[in-house]
Design a protein around this motif. Structure first.
Motif, short mmCIF file in Angstrom:
data_model
loop_
_atom_site.label_atom_id
_atom_site.label_comp_id
_atom_site.label_asym_id
_atom_site.label_seq_id
_atom_site.Cartn_x
_atom_site.Cartn_y
_atom_site.Cartn_z
N GLY A 1 6.93 7.36 -6.45
CA GLY A 1 5.94 6.53 -7.13
C GLY A 1 4.62 6.45 -6.38
N ARG A 2 3.73 5.62 -6.91
CA ARG A 2 2.40 5.41 -6.32
C ARG A 2 2.34 4.04 -5.67
NH1 ARG A 2 -2.65 6.81 -9.96
NH2 ARG A 2 -3.57 6.46 -7.89
N GLN B 1 1.36 0.13 -7.19
CA GLN B 1 1.34 0.20 -8.65
C GLN B 1 2.65 -0.35 -9.20
OE1 GLN B 1 -1.41 1.19 -10.44
NE2 GLN B 1 -2.36 1.26 -8.40
N THR C 1 3.80 -0.30 -12.11
CA THR C 1 4.31 0.49 -13.23
C THR C 1 4.79 1.85 -12.73
OG1 THR C 1 2.77 -0.58 -14.76
CG2 THR C 1 3.76 1.49 -15.47
N PRO C 2 6.03 2.24 -13.02
CA PRO C 2 6.48 3.57 -12.61
C PRO C 2 5.66 4.65 -13.28
CG PRO C 2 8.08 2.54 -14.10
CD PRO C 2 7.07 1.49 -13.76
N ASN C 3 5.38 5.72 -12.53
CA ASN C 3 4.56 6.78 -13.10
C ASN C 3 5.42 7.80 -13.84
OD1 ASN C 3 5.66 8.50 -11.13
ND2 ASN C 3 3.90 8.31 -9.77
N ALA C 4 4.76 8.80 -14.40
CA ALA C 4 5.46 9.78 -15.24
C ALA C 4 6.50 10.57 -14.45
CB ALA C 4 4.45 10.73 -15.88
N GLN D 1 8.29 9.50 -11.87
CA GLN D 1 9.47 8.65 -11.72
C GLN D 1 10.28 8.59 -13.00
OE1 GLN D 1 6.83 5.40 -10.03
NE2 GLN D 1 8.80 4.79 -9.14
N ALA E 1 6.45 1.95 -3.38
CA ALA E 1 5.27 1.34 -4.00
C ALA E 1 4.79 0.10 -3.26
CB ALA E 1 5.57 0.99 -5.46
N GLN F 1 8.65 -2.92 -9.05
CA GLN F 1 8.57 -2.16 -10.29
C GLN F 1 9.80 -2.49 -11.14
OE1 GLN F 1 8.13 1.97 -8.95
NE2 GLN F 1 5.92 1.78 -9.00
N TYR G 1 13.28 1.05 -10.13
CA TYR G 1 12.19 1.95 -9.80
C TYR G 1 11.52 1.60 -8.47
CZ TYR G 1 12.52 4.12 -14.39
OH TYR G 1 12.96 4.81 -15.49
#
Length: 399
Positions: free
Chosen positions: A236-237, A240, A242-245, A247, A268, A272, A284
């Motif tokens: 992940g980032r 952030q 929100t989990p990214n694409a 993840q 992160a 998340q 996440y």
């Protein structure tokens, strides 16, 4: 392995039929719609990143002067004592150890290449952790020497570990723990290492994420007798919620292409969501267990301990997920005159939010409000991918 679809994917007709079929056993059936337990059960607690910044080392130094305990003038136990009742209660407790452990007397370093006091590993053991993942973006901060010193510190403290290794034989041996008679394996992978490359002559030094490598590690664990496999993954980032694409895609590939029973994520430094994909719970990002970033964001002080109840039903493992919101109290920096706001906290402390609010002793109105915010925001984040429909709930409700 047969995998049922998430309840969210059931059609309205199928859901109505399911509810009708259980009505004879009470409103939702005596077993909440699950087959009766016909095998063993155990609990797992898993928490977020442990990353020791200089302010936390100084807090441990102050605490050692009060307690008279610790090693080389550092005692991290008081800082993490607030979560001990939860961690020590689990049948298996899993931590994520992100930095490199150095020598007890130092020197220590912070971002970007961490060397932290190995005394923290003693506290990890003291509060009840059994095993830690060690694959992170900081694993290779100090190369093979740093990997060795970290694993040596965990060994000395009596904490199991996986994700990095001091040799090929250690890397090939699955980390399998007997939990109430059940063989449980922990895997650990990380996506990258802050620009450091895994040495060509030491490919076993740390596990780098790929679905192929994850499958191979699970296969080795199963061949070694593991009945349950838990994956710790650094992805992940940062910062952030929100989990990214990447993840989301990898989580679905893990759920569909492997038999891994639980995925717990880190990196992160903020909470998340959790999500159930088929039969597989994915956390996440669990936020920080303990850290003190240079610029605290408000979100980086909030974390969550996942609580997972494993039960064998119908020959398959049923996993029910709960959560414990946590909060890191951080003293404010003094102003130019060396003063801090009246009534502000004076010590870095990890807090079990619900337990602290239930007890209530000594809390200021500001603390009560901040703890409630931490609980409610953590809950909102955890549930925002539909996990509530799959039964995710707090281990202890907000008082």
């Amino acid at each position: 392995m047969n995998r049922r679809p998430s309840r969210r994917l059931l059609s309205g007709i199928a859901l109505s039929a399911l509810l009708a079929g259980t009505a004879a056993c009470g409103p939702f059936g005596s077993d909440d719609g699950k087959a009766a337990a016909d095998g063993p059960s155990f609990t797992v607690a898993a928490a977020g990143d442990i990353l020791i910044h200089p302010q936390l080392t100084e807090q441990a130094r102050k605490d050692a002067k009060v307690t008279g305990k610790g090693e080389k003038g550092l005692d991290f136990d008081p800082m993490l004592a607030g979560i001990k009742p939860v961690i020590s209660r689990a049948d298996l407790a899993i931590c994520h150890f992100e930095p490199v452990a150095g020598k007890p007397e130092g020197p220590f370093e912070s971002f970007p290449a961490f060397i932290v006091p190995p005394q923290i590993t003693t506290t990890i053991k003291n509060i009840g952790y059994d095993t830690c993942s060690t694959a992170s973006n900081h694993t290779l901060d100090h190369g093979a020497v740093g990997v060795k010193s970290t694993l040596d510190a965990l060994d000395k403290a009596g904490v199991r570990h996986t994700g990095s290794a001091r040799g090929a034989a250690e890397a090939a041996k699955p980390n399998i723990i007997d939990v109430k008679g059940v063989k449980v394996a922990q895997l650990s992978f990380a996506g990258g290492f802050n620009g450091h490359k895994i040495p060509e002559d030491k490919p076993w030094l740390v596990n780098q994420t790929s679905i192929r490598q994850i499958k191979a590690a699970e296969r080795r664990a199963r061949d070694a007798g593991a009945e349950v496999v838990i994956l710790s993954i650094h992805w992940g980032r940062e910062h952030q919620p929100t989990p990214n694409a990447v993840q989301l895609d990898l989580a679905r590939r893990i759920a569909k292409q492997t038999g891994i029973n639980l995925v717990i994520g880190h990196h992160a430094h903020v909470v998340q969501p959790m999500e159930k994909i088929g039969d597989t719970w994915v956390a996440y990002g669990l936020g920080n267990q303990i850290a003190r970033h240079e610029v605290p964001s408000g979100l980086s002080e909030e974390g969550v301990t996942g609580w997972f109840e494993f039960t064998k039903r119908g020959g398959e493992w049923d996993v029910r997920a709960k959560y414990v919101p946590t909060f890191i109290e951080i003293p404010p920096d003094p102003d130019a005159a060396g003063a801090v706001p009246e009534g502000s906290v004076k010590e870095h402390r990890l807090v079990d939010v619900a337990a602290a609010l239930r007890d209530g002793k000594g809390l200021t109105a500001q603390q009560r409000a901040r703890y409630r915010l931490a609980f409610e925001r953590t809950q909102g984040t955890l549930l925002n991918r539909g996990a509530g429909e799959d039964g995710l709930e707090p281990l202890e409700p907000l008082p």
